[in-house]
Write an enzyme that holds these catalytic residues in place. Sequence first.
Site, mmCIF file in Angstrom:
data_model
loop_
_atom_site.group_PDB
_atom_site.id
_atom_site.type_symbol
_atom_site.label_atom_id
_atom_site.label_comp_id
_atom_site.label_asym_id
_atom_site.label_seq_id
_atom_site.Cartn_x
_atom_site.Cartn_y
_atom_site.Cartn_z
ATOM 1 N N ARG A 140 34.870 -5.130 6.036
ATOM 2 C CA ARG A 140 35.880 -4.608 6.965
ATOM 3 C C ARG A 140 35.673 -5.150 8.376
ATOM 4 N NH1 ARG A 140 35.687 1.313 7.307
ATOM 5 N NH2 ARG A 140 33.495 0.922 7.026
ATOM 6 N N ASN A 165 38.139 0.915 3.293
ATOM 7 C CA ASN A 165 37.570 1.028 1.954
ATOM 8 C C ASN A 165 38.372 2.057 1.169
ATOM 9 O OD1 ASN A 165 35.474 -0.780 2.438
ATOM 10 N ND2 ASN A 165 34.023 0.810 2.998
#
Length: 95
Positions: free
Chosen positions: A20, A38
């Site tokens: 990320r 996520n």
Amino acid sequence: MSAVQKHLLIHGAVQGVGYRWSMAQAAEALGVRGWVRNRRDGTVEALAVGDAPAVEALVQWAQRGPPQARVDRVDVLAPPGPAPAPAGFEQRATV
């Protein structure tokens, strides 16, 4: 040039490897707006909005990810809806 939008679902070993954070850095470098998060099923989900070449470059990056990740596949899905993309690129909470 009009903005394009891609909704991505990234499969593989993509959590706990800086995916990320790395995607947010890549998106900001490309001038792409959107978000990444996520998912509880082990995938990473992202929305990328911007000029077509920049968004395509981020999709290509997503297929590799950071060095620690193993990307098995990237699904390009229908956009999640009419909600506007953020001004920048956000890392969002897990869903």
